[in-house]
Design an enzyme around this catalytic site. Structure first.
Site, PDB file in Angstrom:
ATOM      1  N   ASN A 103      15.459  13.771   0.000  1.00 18.05           N
ATOM      2  CA  ASN A 103      16.101  14.498   1.082  1.00 18.05           C
ATOM      3  C   ASN A 103      15.480  15.895   1.209  1.00 18.05           C
ATOM      4  O   ASN A 103      14.311  16.076   0.903  1.00 18.05           O
ATOM      5  CB  ASN A 103      17.620  14.555   0.895  1.00 18.05           C
ATOM      6  CG  ASN A 103      18.372  14.421   2.206  1.00 18.05           C
ATOM      7  OD1 ASN A 103      18.006  15.021   3.205  1.00 18.05           O
ATOM      8  ND2 ASN A 103      19.428  13.632   2.206  1.00 18.05           N
ATOM      9  N   ARG A 104      16.255  16.877   1.629  1.00 17.24           N
ATOM     10  CA  ARG A 104      15.675  18.155   2.056  1.00 17.24           C
ATOM     11  C   ARG A 104      15.957  19.294   1.085  1.00 17.24           C
ATOM     12  O   ARG A 104      17.019  19.332   0.454  1.00 17.24           O
ATOM     13  CB  ARG A 104      16.186  18.511   3.459  1.00 17.24           C
ATOM     14  CG  ARG A 104      15.690  17.524   4.509  1.00 17.24           C
ATOM     15  CD  ARG A 104      16.437  17.576   5.812  1.00 17.24           C
ATOM     16  NE  ARG A 104      15.799  16.685   6.788  1.00 17.24           N
ATOM     17  CZ  ARG A 104      16.114  15.403   6.951  1.00 17.24           C
ATOM     18  NH1 ARG A 104      17.073  14.861   6.226  1.00 17.24           N
ATOM     19  NH2 ARG A 104      15.474  14.658   7.835  1.00 17.24           N
ATOM     20  N   HIS A 211      14.413   4.306  -0.550  1.00 12.05           N
ATOM     21  CA  HIS A 211      14.451   4.575   0.892  1.00 12.05           C
ATOM     22  C   HIS A 211      14.226   3.254   1.631  1.00 12.05           C
ATOM     23  O   HIS A 211      13.222   3.061   2.304  1.00 12.05           O
ATOM     24  CB  HIS A 211      13.375   5.598   1.251  1.00 12.05           C
ATOM     25  CG  HIS A 211      13.626   6.345   2.518  1.00 12.05           C
ATOM     26  ND1 HIS A 211      13.405   5.801   3.750  1.00 12.05           N
ATOM     27  CD2 HIS A 211      14.090   7.598   2.732  1.00 12.05           C
ATOM     28  CE1 HIS A 211      13.691   6.701   4.685  1.00 12.05           C
ATOM     29  NE2 HIS A 211      14.121   7.797   4.090  1.00 12.05           N
ATOM     30  N   ASP A 289      22.250  10.784  10.629  1.00  6.55           N
ATOM     31  CA  ASP A 289      21.311  11.124   9.556  1.00  6.55           C
ATOM     32  C   ASP A 289      22.068  12.117   8.700  1.00  6.55           C
ATOM     33  O   ASP A 289      21.865  13.319   8.763  1.00  6.55           O
ATOM     34  CB  ASP A 289      20.015  11.717  10.115  1.00  6.55           C
ATOM     35  CG  ASP A 289      18.900  11.755   9.075  1.00  6.55           C
ATOM     36  OD1 ASP A 289      19.187  11.483   7.892  1.00  6.55           O
ATOM     37  OD2 ASP A 289      17.751  12.062   9.444  1.00  6.55           O
ATOM     38  N   GLU A 373      20.508   5.585   1.356  1.00  9.44           N
ATOM     39  CA  GLU A 373      19.863   6.296   0.245  1.00  9.44           C
ATOM     40  C   GLU A 373      20.922   6.785  -0.742  1.00  9.44           C
ATOM     41  O   GLU A 373      21.492   7.859  -0.559  1.00  9.44           O
ATOM     42  CB  GLU A 373      19.072   7.499   0.760  1.00  9.44           C
ATOM     43  CG  GLU A 373      18.016   7.181   1.790  1.00  9.44           C
ATOM     44  CD  GLU A 373      17.467   8.447   2.445  1.00  9.44           C
ATOM     45  OE1 GLU A 373      17.039   9.367   1.714  1.00  9.44           O
ATOM     46  OE2 GLU A 373      17.500   8.527   3.690  1.00  9.44           O
TER      47      GLU A 373
END
Length: 412
Positions: A103-104, A211, A289, A373
């Site tokens: 992820n981020r 993923h 998302d 995920e």
């Protein structure tokens, strides 16, 4: 969590990776780096899975539909080398292990103790880090350290990749079975994924995930919006984000967020509240998302116990899937990007539909799949107030980071 078992498994990989020998035993594969596009197949009754070392990636999963016909329910390519082309073009992360941090990461920056670290910013024109940086785990050629009829293990030694601190070794083990257990009393076909990582030299963030892009209707419907039922039984909260999906520090209740579009606790068709989901996948985007939190009931004593986090089924094929995981969150992505309109489905999937007299979809199409995920709280390393640092920062003094999930298939 059977830490002793997993620790021994992790340590097993160290001597393997430190030498170039071709030693093996009856049920294991060569311990040397493999052809990244060689296909490894594992199977049990009513389930067959295929993988490649490039990204320790799931490329096919066959399970029976309500008529007993096998369907491939994951998105990807029949030709394994197409995954390299994918990376160099649309970069979907189809079926791969993502890391060292999934992820981020806001600004590609995090702090451990008094040290600040900067990793490559590879998303939004260099604003944040996604799935580990420019060359994440999805682009690595993992070593095949074991392979039997029903299981395969890939191993990766990460020596400071993408400027993350220290070295990490990871085993990604996949297995299939139909064993009757208290958790699977009917002995339904089941895929198990275990990502076991050990920090070797320094304290470092570790948050891996699989993923996998799912389509339980096997492209017999144009998308998943009105065909696929989704339930997130333990997800009462989501992490709120800004316009580029970076957490803003706020936690929202699903019953009120986006007029209830975020609420899948009792289940609904994915497209039912689609109009109200505008912004849940970023600025100007309609769909999901989103990082859903997993709120375990009191009866689950261990905070990292396996619990059911997803139930999903297709009205077109009757295929159902229940996902259980030990992670505290999961990211749900409903393939909102219009670029999916131009990604062709596998020729084998199209051929299967034609043989069944089904017109079906020719391309994946926008909203043509669901990514699940299992992972930690997104960007938790930059939000110590959430209390997630012990689940995301690991040192050589700690036990392994373990992402453990099961995918159980049936029909409705």
């Amino acid at each position: 969590m059977h830490v002793k078992h997993y620790l021994s498994a992790v340590l097993y990989g160290l001597p393997v990776l430190a030498q170039n020998s071709q030693s093996s035993h009856a049920s294991s594969a060569s311990a040397s780096p493999a052809d990244p596009f060689k296909v490894y197949t594992i199977s049990a009754e009513n389930i067959t899975a295929k993988f490649i070392p490039y990204g320790a990636r799931l490329i096919s999963l066959l399970v029976p539909d309500r008529d007993g016909k096998d369907q491939d329910v994951v998105i990807g390519y029949d030709d394994p080398k197409e995954y390299l082309n994918d990376t160099e073009t649309v970069h979907t992360f189809f079926g791969a292990v993502v890391g060292r941090y999934a992820n981020r990461i806001k600004n590609g920056t995090f702090t451990i103790g008094s040290s600040e670290y900067h990793v490559p910013k590879n998303e939004n024109h260099g604003v944040d880090t996604l799935h580990g940086g420019n060359v994440g785990y999805d682009q690595q050629n993992w070593t095949v350290t074991a392979h039997s009829k029903s299981a395969v293990t890939f191993t990766l030694l990460d020596q400071g990749l993408e400027k993350f601190p220290g070295d990490v070794i990871t085993h990604a083990t996949y297995s299939v079975d139909t064993t009757v257990t208290p958790e699977n009393p009917q002995g339904l076909p089941q895929l198990t994924t275990k990502l076991v990582s050990l920090a070797l030299t320094e304290a470092t963030p570790i948050m891996l995930s699989n993923h996998i892009y799912w389509n339980l209707n096997a492209f017999k419907a144009p998308n998943v919006l009105n065909d696929t039922f989704l339930q997130l039984p333990l997800s009462n909260r989501i992490i709120a984000t800004d316009s580029i999906l970076i957490p803003n520090g706020t936690i929202l209740g699903v019953d009120s967020a986006f007029n209830g579009a975020a609420d899948f606790t009792t289940g609904k068709f994915i497209g039912r509240d689609l109009e109200d989901s505008h912004g849940m996948c970023g600025l100007g985007c309609t769909g999901y998302d989103t990082c859903f939190l997993v709120d375990r009931p009191p009866q689950y004593a261990a905070p990292n116990s396996l619990v059911p986090i997803v139930r999903m089924n297709s009205s077109a094929t009757g295929i159902s899937m229940e996902v259980s995981a030990n992670m505290p969150a999961l990211q749900i992505y409903t393939c909102d990007n219009a670029q999916m309109d131009y990604v062709a489905i596998k020729p084998s999937q199209e051929k299967r539909n034609k043989e069944e007299g089904k017109e079906g979809a020719k391309n994946v199409m926008q909203y043509g799949c669901v990514v699940i995920e299992p992972e930690g709280w997104v960007d938790g390393i930059n939000h110590p107030e959430w209390g997630q640092l012990s689940e995301q920062i690991f040192s050589p003094a700690d036990g392994p980071a373990i992402n453990w999930a099961t995918y159980k298939f049936g029909t409705v």
